[in-house]
Design a protein around this motif. Structure first.
Motif, mmCIF file in Angstrom:
data_model
loop_
_atom_site.group_PDB
_atom_site.id
_atom_site.type_symbol
_atom_site.label_atom_id
_atom_site.label_comp_id
_atom_site.label_asym_id
_atom_site.label_seq_id
_atom_site.Cartn_x
_atom_site.Cartn_y
_atom_site.Cartn_z
ATOM 1 N N SER A 1 -71.995 9.747 14.913
ATOM 2 C CA SER A 1 -71.043 10.495 14.104
ATOM 3 C C SER A 1 -71.436 11.965 13.985
ATOM 4 C CB SER A 1 -70.961 9.856 12.713
ATOM 5 O OG SER A 1 -70.097 10.571 11.871
ATOM 6 N N SER A 2 -72.744 12.224 13.828
ATOM 7 C CA SER A 2 -73.203 13.612 13.694
ATOM 8 C C SER A 2 -72.943 14.413 14.963
ATOM 9 C CB SER A 2 -74.699 13.633 13.355
ATOM 10 O OG SER A 2 -75.476 13.171 14.447
ATOM 11 N N LYS A 3 -72.968 13.738 16.114
ATOM 12 C CA LYS A 3 -72.746 14.424 17.390
ATOM 13 C C LYS A 3 -71.263 14.617 17.693
ATOM 14 C CE LYS A 3 -77.167 14.443 18.326
ATOM 15 N NZ LYS A 3 -77.933 15.715 18.297
ATOM 16 N N ILE A 4 -70.447 13.651 17.294
ATOM 17 C CA ILE A 4 -69.030 13.697 17.663
ATOM 18 C C ILE A 4 -68.192 14.495 16.675
ATOM 19 C CG2 ILE A 4 -68.147 11.663 16.405
ATOM 20 C CD1 ILE A 4 -67.514 12.305 20.123
ATOM 21 N N LEU A 5 -68.687 14.689 15.438
ATOM 22 C CA LEU A 5 -67.894 15.325 14.386
ATOM 23 C C LEU A 5 -67.336 16.695 14.786
ATOM 24 C CD1 LEU A 5 -66.746 15.383 11.534
ATOM 25 C CD2 LEU A 5 -68.972 16.227 10.721
ATOM 26 N N PRO A 6 -68.146 17.621 15.345
ATOM 27 C CA PRO A 6 -67.570 18.928 15.702
ATOM 28 C C PRO A 6 -66.432 18.829 16.715
ATOM 29 C CG PRO A 6 -69.980 18.999 15.748
ATOM 30 C CD PRO A 6 -69.592 17.560 15.636
ATOM 31 N N LEU A 7 -66.508 17.838 17.602
ATOM 32 C CA LEU A 7 -65.471 17.704 18.623
ATOM 33 C C LEU A 7 -64.226 17.045 18.059
ATOM 34 C CD1 LEU A 7 -67.871 16.648 21.493
ATOM 35 C CD2 LEU A 7 -66.753 18.860 21.187
ATOM 36 N N VAL A 8 -64.396 16.141 17.102
ATOM 37 C CA VAL A 8 -63.229 15.579 16.420
ATOM 38 C C VAL A 8 -62.505 16.681 15.647
ATOM 39 C CG1 VAL A 8 -62.461 13.942 14.659
ATOM 40 C CG2 VAL A 8 -64.267 13.288 16.257
ATOM 41 N N ARG A 9 -63.278 17.520 14.955
ATOM 42 C CA ARG A 9 -62.688 18.648 14.223
ATOM 43 C C ARG A 9 -61.909 19.548 15.183
ATOM 44 N NH1 ARG A 9 -67.065 21.041 12.888
ATOM 45 N NH2 ARG A 9 -67.396 20.142 10.808
ATOM 46 N N ARG A 10 -62.502 19.825 16.364
ATOM 47 C CA ARG A 10 -61.851 20.699 17.331
ATOM 48 C C ARG A 10 -60.576 20.048 17.878
ATOM 49 N NH1 ARG A 10 -62.206 25.399 17.013
ATOM 50 N NH2 ARG A 10 -64.471 25.149 16.768
ATOM 51 N N ALA A 11 -60.588 18.726 18.092
ATOM 52 C CA ALA A 11 -59.396 18.035 18.585
ATOM 53 C C ALA A 11 -58.279 18.053 17.546
ATOM 54 C CB ALA A 11 -59.749 16.599 18.967
ATOM 55 N N LEU A 12 -58.661 17.926 16.267
ATOM 56 C CA LEU A 12 -57.664 17.946 15.196
ATOM 57 C C LEU A 12 -57.112 19.349 14.964
ATOM 58 C CD1 LEU A 12 -59.537 15.658 12.651
ATOM 59 C CD2 LEU A 12 -57.281 15.154 13.613
ATOM 60 N N PHE A 13 -58.019 20.334 14.927
ATOM 61 C CA PHE A 13 -57.651 21.707 14.601
ATOM 62 C C PHE A 13 -58.224 22.637 15.671
ATOM 63 C CE2 PHE A 13 -58.075 19.314 10.623
ATOM 64 C CZ PHE A 13 -56.783 19.453 10.110
#
Length: 967
Positions: free
Chosen positions: A435-447
């Motif tokens: 989760s700590s690794k994927i979070l920035p990319l999820v944020r980028r995909a959303l916004f």
């Protein structure tokens, strides 16, 4: 093929989340999936409650709500629904169609995807899916899943976690791409725990009780910290046990293979246990040591892989030619320093992945031999294959196991475990890490426009991981369209009914172009691409593991595309071959047989520039039975040399004459004006091949005598003056075995020939100086005992070992030693060259750092130095030279005739002579095959008129002319 998606389109997909109609929402929705309920042990989550809270707090601050998070209810998940509800997420029985990003770990059930993406329902919703989809290698079982995201479905984007990579600088200073989010460390950590627990049970089956028997399995510990505490307690019990508590079996010895994240995780757990680490050479001596210690060994490839010729392990050679190596894991090689490994191990933890082109670590025969030699009482009792390669590196691992049935019993009573979801045993810890690794990319995909983080790198990472964008395959994955269309021809992913689309119809819609697959994108690829791209009826696919290099050859050509392809991935290679008409391989020669097998299976022709090896020749009958041509030796040497010879021999045969002598020379050199350097030679590719070739055995006929030259004498027994062109001071070396060319070219019996010789051209001085380097140990392929810290110490180490010098050499010792060994004149010339190369003190020392290799091999280090010191400078050209000399006899006229064929080709600012003569020759030959002009089938070289005549004619049109003279 399905439509191609360009880079700008990928960027647009990241920048906007909106519908295709007037439907718009100000609220963005993240949907967190539950994992497939049929995977009963899959308890992981892609985002922890804390990560979800962080997202919500970021986006919904200041009284403005921008983000909604839906979490599918799941009672198995390692974090309960209530934890997500507490921080503001909405718990739902199933994700709604509001979801802009759907996030999970592994692939979802197909019906769940269909529910959200079904076309024709008026939704028209753009949506991103993030998961380990297991589709990017062309996995057949997930083709229906991939098809569900593609047209006619609207607006779906598939981002694969496995492809999320970011730039990383390795120890060698080179930039590579490293996985951003993965579970490898946890797979290794849990795998070690399973291996230890299984070892305790396996020993009990042998009548031995050990403290490992009571070690809890990782999943029963609940957390990583609790599991580590269990390991430490178990280790204390081991150390407090009586020294002979395990009888005559000796101590527990664990062997760990690999050096990646998997092995690092396993190593960390073994350290918690308190193992004593030993080297592989110490294994045999552990038999009689106390049993209140557990020993572990990091097993490196150097300790058990050897060349088929008996040479020691060389990493570069191994990865380029793995078929030339074999494993000695269960036995000891007699001629070099390899050790017995398997007979001294209690347990093996395997962290090395395997593909079919590599040798196995242990075969079934190896295991049977191990068991038989020990009378069924072998020390090895447990094997944990963390990589889960069924019948792979450890061939006897022939089935997958599960967490609830973690092992099976193999030959000799050995317990074997191969669990493919190990990280889920420590689900909360593994999920928190992921989760700590994927979070920035999820944020980028959303916004896409959010300012937090590294905008450019995160956007680039997401773009590279897209398999599908807006319902279409991205450029790197365009080749997957073939398998999808083939599957659609059988079943529609949306209706389950027969679909009218077929591979043949797809080909017809593309205009009926001939499809050429080019494997490799190196230095000779450019000229080959030019030839293929000049044909409007040809569609070229460049497949390479270096996608940026492959794309550099595409330019603005609409008929050329580039795809990413790992040739070790058999499924991906098979699919790429199946989608082509002709395959052209620029891969290393040892890889060709495996590619050829795929060509045979799919009925596709293959063309290469490499010699026809025995492995390729063994495929002759199968190729003929499947109406396939496997055409090799279509480069310069071999290639143009054979074609030019066959053109002359065709006329010789028509005129009823006989060949009594054949001498051939060929070489690639710098232009004479660029040769004022040591060796009078320059390198555009890795010099190792040149250094190795200068030490090959040679066999030929000269002046009516059969001559054999051992490799160590080849340089010394060179031809000091080869007069072919008046202004070129050339010398020559015999080129391997010339004898088979009597039958290859149809020259007649060897006994009827005065000369039968093939040689390599160099400028005068090359051989003598290189032989001096050889005598100083610079060309040896065995490992130095220590890693040199400078180029000067490197030379001292090789020279001291080669000359059996007692003690440590100093720079002042070298001149005297070299005068004794080489003679005064040659010693002086050698010292000057060594100074130029910065191997001995000079007025301007080298700024090139010496590579920090774990296994310092002289020839590798020397090749690295030469690649920098003897590289071509801007404006310098190379040249390719070829010269055949035939002596003919006319039985009727009782006369002799001399015939020559010569080629002198220079490179230019656009391409080297070598890349042109190899790349364009290969392409011209391949086009003749694609055009149906070559009727021959099976394995062969360019010896048939249908190949050589047209190929030579095409070469002449671009100025590569082999000139003949008939006296």
């Amino acid at each position: 093929m399905l439509p191609l998606v360009g880079t700008s389109r990928l960027a647009a997909s990241l920048r906007t989340i909106q519908s295709r109609s007037s439907y718009r929402r100000c609220l963005t929705t993240l949907g967190l999936r539950r994992e497939d309920p049929t995977r009963i042990w899959e308890r992981r989550t892609a985002l922890t409650p804390e990560a979800v809270k962080q997202l919500l707090d970021e986006q919904n601050s200041g009284g403005k709500t921008k983000l909604k998070v839906e979490v599918e209810s799941c009672l198995r998940r390692c974090f309960p629904d209530a934890r997500y509800a507490e921080i503001g997420a909405t718990i739902v029985p199933a994700l709604s169609k509001d979801a802009d990003v759907v996030l999970g770990i592994k692939e979802p059930p197909l019906e769940d995807v269909h529910r959200l993406v079904k076309s024709g329902d008026g939704d028209g919703k753009d949506r991103k899916w993030m998961m380990f989809s297991h589709t990017h290698k062309g996995q057949a079982y997930n083709t229906p899943l991939l098809a569900a995201f593609l047209s006619p479905t609207l607006g779906q984007t598939l981002i694969d976690h496995e492809l999320l990579t970011a730039p990383s600088v390795g120890k060698d200073g080179k930039e590579t791409r490293k996985r951003v989010a993965a579970f490898g460390w946890y797979a290794g950590a849990v795998g070690a725990g399973e291996a230890l627990s299984m070892t305790g049970l396996a020993l009990l089956k042998r009548g031995i009780s050990s403290p490992l028997l009571h070690l809890p399995r990782p999943y029963s510990s609940g957390t990583l910290d609790d599991f580590k505490a269990s390991l430490r307690r178990c280790g204390q019990i081991v150390r407090s046990s009586p020294p002979s508590s395990m009888g005559k079996s000796g101590p527990i010895v664990i062997g760990l293979t690999g050096r990646g994240n998997v092995s690092t995780g396993a190593e960390a757990m073994l350290n918690e246990l308190g193992v004593q680490w030993v080297n592989s050479e110490d294994l045999a001596s552990l038999k009689d040591t106390a049993t209140n210690k557990i020993y572990a060994c990091l097993i490196t490839p150097q300790s058990y892989f050897v060349g088929e010729d008996g040479s020691p392990y060389d990493r570069e050679r191994y990865y380029s030619s793995p078929g030339k190596y074999k494993s000695m894991f269960t036995e000891r090689a007699t001629n070099i320093e390899t050790l017995q490994i398997a007979p001294h191990l209690t347990t093996i933890i395997n962290g090395v992945g395997w593909s079919s082109r590599f040798p196995r670590t242990m075969t079934n025969d190896d295991l049977r031999s191990l068991i038989s030699s020990a009378g069924g009482k072998q020390k090895l009792v447990a094997v944990q294959d963390v990589t889960c390669d069924k019948e792979g590196g450890f061939q006897f691992v022939n089935k997958f196991t599960t967490i609830d049935e973690p092992y099976c019993e193999g030959p000799g009573g050995i317990l074997i475990s191969s669990i493919d979801i190990l990280p889920t045993e420590l689900a909360a810890d593994a999920s928190t890490h992921f989760s700590s690794k994927i979070l920035p990319l999820v944020r980028r995909a959303l916004f896409p426009n959010v300012k937090e983080g590294d905008v450019a790198q995160e956007t680039d990472t997401l773009q590279r991981a897209m398999i599908v964008s807006d319902g279409q395959l991205t450029a790197d994955h365009q080749w997957l369209g073939g398998p999808v269309q083939a599957w659609k021809g059988k079943t529609s992913p949306l209706t389950g009914q027969s679909d009218s689309i077929s591979v043949e119809q797809t080909t017809q819609r593309s205009g009926g172009k001939k499809k050429v697959l080019l494997l490799g994108s190196g230095l000779v690829a450019g000229p080959a691409v030019e030839v293929f791209a000049s044909r409007p009826d040809v569609h070229l696919v460049i497949a390479s593991n270096n996608l940026s290099e492959a794309r550099s050859h595409v330019k603005d050509r609409s008929s050329v595309e580039a795809i990413s392809l790992d040739v070790g991935d058999e499924v991906a290679v098979s699919e790429a071959v199946a989608a082509s008409d002709v395959v052209v391989s620029l891969l290393p020669a040892p890889m060709h047989p495996q590619v050829a097998k795929h060509c045979i299976n799919h009925g596709k022709h293959l063309v290469t520039a490499s010699y026809v090896s025995p492995e390729m020749k063994s495929l002759d009958q199968a190729a003929k039975e499947n109406d396939v041509l496997l055409l090799g030796e279509c480069g310069l040497d071999p290639g143009i040399d054979s074609m030019a010879a066959m053109r002359i021999l065709d006329r010789v045969k028509r005129e009823g004459k006989q060949v009594t002598s054949f001498v051939s020379w060929c070489g690639g050199l710098p232009e004479l004006s660029a040769s004022n350097v040591p060796l009078r030679y320059k390198f555009s590719w890795s010099p190792k091949a040149v250094l190795t070739a200068a030490q090959n055995d040679a066999h030929f006929k000269w002046d009516d005598q059969i001559v054999t030259v051992p490799g160590k004498e080849l340089l010394k027994r060179h031809f000091p003056s080869v007069r072919l062109w008046d202004d070129l001071p050339l010398e020559g070396l015999a080129n391997r075995d010339s004898m088979p060319y009597a039958s290859k070219y149809g020259l007649g019996e060897v006994g009827g020939l005065t000369n039968l010789f093939r040689g390599t051209l160099r400028y005068q001085g090359f051989s003598t100086l290189l032989d001096s380097f050889r005598r100083l140990g610079l060309l040896r392929s065995d490992t130095l005992k220590t890693v040199p810290d400078s180029w000067e110490s490197f030379l001292l180490a090789t020279a001291g070992r080669e000359l059996n010098h007692s003690g440590v050499l100093s720079p002042g010792d070298l001149p005297g030693i070299m005068r004794d060994v080489l003679g005064s004149k040659q010693a002086n010339e050698t010292v000057e060259a060594l100074q130029w190369l910065s191997l001995v003190p000079a007025s301007s020392p080298s700024t090139l750092p010496i590579p920090n290799l774990r296994a310092p091999v002289p020839i590798d280090l020397f090749a690295h130095l030469l690649s920098h010191k003897l590289a071509y400078s801007p404006g310098e050209r190379d040249t390719c030279l070829l010269h055949h000399s035939f002596t003919l006899s006319d039985p009727q006229l009782r006369s002799q005739q001399e015939v020559t064929a010569s080629l002198l080709c220079y490179g230019d600012d656009n391409a080297s002579a070598m890349s042109v003569t190899v790349g364009k020759t290969l392409a011209f030959a391949a086009l003749r095959v694609a055009d149906g002009l070559v009727r021959q089938r099976g394995v062969t070289g360019p010896y048939d008129r249908e190949v050589w005549e047209g190929t030579l004619a095409s070469l002449e049109e671009i100025g590569v002319v082999v000139e003949e003279t008939w006296s």
